[in-house]
Design a protein around this motif. Structure first.
Motif, mmCIF file in Angstrom:
data_model
loop_
_atom_site.group_PDB
_atom_site.id
_atom_site.type_symbol
_atom_site.label_atom_id
_atom_site.label_comp_id
_atom_site.label_asym_id
_atom_site.label_seq_id
_atom_site.Cartn_x
_atom_site.Cartn_y
_atom_site.Cartn_z
ATOM 1 N N ASP A 55 0.885 -1.291 -0.137
ATOM 2 C CA ASP A 55 0.092 -0.081 0.024
ATOM 3 C C ASP A 55 0.927 1.431 -0.013
ATOM 4 O O ASP A 55 0.373 2.274 -0.266
ATOM 5 C CB ASP A 55 -0.810 -0.123 1.387
ATOM 6 N N MET A 56 2.164 0.975 0.110
ATOM 7 C CA MET A 56 3.062 2.330 0.458
ATOM 8 C C MET A 56 3.618 2.808 -0.861
ATOM 9 O O MET A 56 4.202 2.133 -1.493
ATOM 10 C CB MET A 56 3.797 2.034 1.677
ATOM 11 N N PRO A 57 3.703 4.279 -0.804
ATOM 12 C CA PRO A 57 4.488 4.652 -1.985
ATOM 13 C C PRO A 57 6.065 4.267 -1.575
ATOM 14 O O PRO A 57 6.442 4.254 -0.455
ATOM 15 C CB PRO A 57 4.238 6.273 -1.651
ATOM 16 N N ALA A 58 6.903 4.073 -2.696
ATOM 17 C CA ALA A 58 8.066 3.508 -2.687
ATOM 18 C C ALA A 58 8.890 4.379 -1.696
ATOM 19 O O ALA A 58 9.824 3.885 -0.839
ATOM 20 C CB ALA A 58 8.724 3.313 -3.821
ATOM 21 N N LEU A 59 8.915 5.582 -1.751
ATOM 22 C CA LEU A 59 10.020 6.703 -1.054
ATOM 23 C C LEU A 59 9.498 6.618 0.178
ATOM 24 O O LEU A 59 10.470 6.852 1.062
ATOM 25 C CB LEU A 59 10.081 7.820 -1.767
ATOM 26 N N GLU A 60 8.365 6.500 0.498
ATOM 27 C CA GLU A 60 7.783 6.473 2.027
ATOM 28 C C GLU A 60 8.441 5.191 2.628
ATOM 29 O O GLU A 60 8.917 5.310 3.954
ATOM 30 C CB GLU A 60 6.213 6.375 2.133
ATOM 31 N N PHE A 61 8.507 4.080 2.018
ATOM 32 C CA PHE A 61 9.066 2.821 2.819
ATOM 33 C C PHE A 61 10.411 2.875 2.711
ATOM 34 O O PHE A 61 10.908 2.636 3.443
ATOM 35 C CB PHE A 61 8.283 1.593 1.889
ATOM 36 N N ALA A 62 11.029 3.714 1.674
ATOM 37 C CA ALA A 62 12.382 3.675 1.785
ATOM 38 C C ALA A 62 12.905 4.608 2.834
ATOM 39 O O ALA A 62 14.036 4.213 3.442
ATOM 40 C CB ALA A 62 13.065 4.232 0.444
ATOM 41 N N ALA A 63 12.313 5.721 3.099
ATOM 42 C CA ALA A 63 12.578 6.360 4.466
ATOM 43 C C ALA A 63 12.436 5.730 5.772
ATOM 44 O O ALA A 63 13.049 5.911 6.661
ATOM 45 C CB ALA A 63 11.499 7.771 4.345
ATOM 46 N N VAL A 64 11.642 4.620 5.764
ATOM 47 C CA VAL A 64 11.726 3.816 6.968
ATOM 48 C C VAL A 64 12.697 2.994 6.783
ATOM 49 O O VAL A 64 13.675 2.688 7.674
ATOM 50 C CB VAL A 64 10.301 3.006 6.870
ATOM 51 N N THR A 65 13.092 2.151 5.852
ATOM 52 C CA THR A 65 14.035 1.279 5.527
ATOM 53 C C THR A 65 15.662 1.592 5.657
ATOM 54 O O THR A 65 16.486 1.146 6.121
ATOM 55 C CB THR A 65 14.106 0.382 4.160
ATOM 56 N N LEU A 66 15.643 2.901 5.241
ATOM 57 C CA LEU A 66 16.892 3.803 5.490
ATOM 58 C C LEU A 66 17.419 3.818 6.945
ATOM 59 O O LEU A 66 18.854 3.614 6.984
ATOM 60 C CB LEU A 66 16.507 5.116 5.093
ATOM 61 N N ARG A 67 16.721 3.614 7.871
ATOM 62 C CA ARG A 67 17.234 3.335 9.263
ATOM 63 C C ARG A 67 17.655 2.197 9.837
ATOM 64 O O ARG A 67 18.083 1.959 11.006
ATOM 65 C CB ARG A 67 16.021 4.145 10.236
ATOM 66 N N ILE A 68 17.319 0.989 8.889
ATOM 67 C CA ILE A 68 17.479 -0.323 9.440
ATOM 68 C C ILE A 68 18.904 -0.355 9.869
ATOM 69 O O ILE A 68 19.319 -0.754 10.892
ATOM 70 C CB ILE A 68 17.084 -1.375 8.377
ATOM 71 N N PRO A 69 19.844 0.024 9.101
ATOM 72 C CA PRO A 69 21.356 -0.586 9.564
ATOM 73 C C PRO A 69 21.769 0.241 10.752
ATOM 74 O O PRO A 69 22.499 -0.361 11.657
ATOM 75 C CB PRO A 69 22.255 0.194 8.259
#
Ligand code: 5GP
Ligand code: ZN
Length: 141
Positions: A55-69
């Motif tokens: 359901d998510m726009p790619a960049l919104e998901f990317a902004a979340v995954t960016l923080r994983i490391p």
């Protein structure tokens, strides 16, 4: 996507129910899972309400995954774990209990008894190529 009134993670984002928050930026928050599979088991949650990553726009998901490391390094340091799993469930069938997108960071140790059934299959003749064509078609590639 607006917040959803009956969603437990929207309430945590809004500060309406407490959480052990460890990180926050414009896109997401991270807090300790209340039912940990291991010490320091973290959840990363987008601030906007979406049920599934599809359901998510790619960049919104990317902004979340960016923080994983960054968050995973902190989890490793604090837990002293030997490894970790990043897990993200979509839909009840996958084990998703809270219908607001979240990413688990789960510390792992030898002999911790976690893990899941990885029942690797084998494609019958032609099936792999058929799926490759279908997926490429769906992606328009
Ligand atoms: P799921 O099975 O949906 O992938 O994972 C949901 C996770 O959210 C579970 O591990 C559960 O322990 C956690 N959880 C559910 N409600 C709360 C809550 O109110 N606070 C916190 N911190 N974690 C929660
Ligand atoms: Zn929500």
């Amino acid at each position: 996507m607006p917040q959803q009134a009956d969603c437990v993670f929207c309430k945590i984002v809004a500060g309406q129910i407490p959480s052990a928050k460890v990180f926050e930026d414009d896109a997401c928050i991270a807090f300790l899972d209340i039912g940990p599979l291991a010490d320091a088991h973290l959840l990363i949650v987008p601030k906007e309400h979406y049920e599934r990553i599809t359901d998510m726009p790619a960049l919104e998901f990317a902004a979340v995954t960016l923080r994983i490391p960054q968050l995973a390094r902190a989890v490793m340091e604090v837990s002293g774990a030997e490894g970790l799993n990043v897990l993200q469930n979509n839909g009840q069938v996958s084990g998703q209990a809270v219908p607001h997108v979240h990413i688990h960071i789960i510390p792992r140790r030898q002999g911790d008894g976690l893990g899941y059934r990885w029942n690797a299959g084998k494609y019958p003749e032609g099936k792999l190529q058929q799926l490759q064509r279908a997926l490429a078609g769906a992606l328009g590639t």
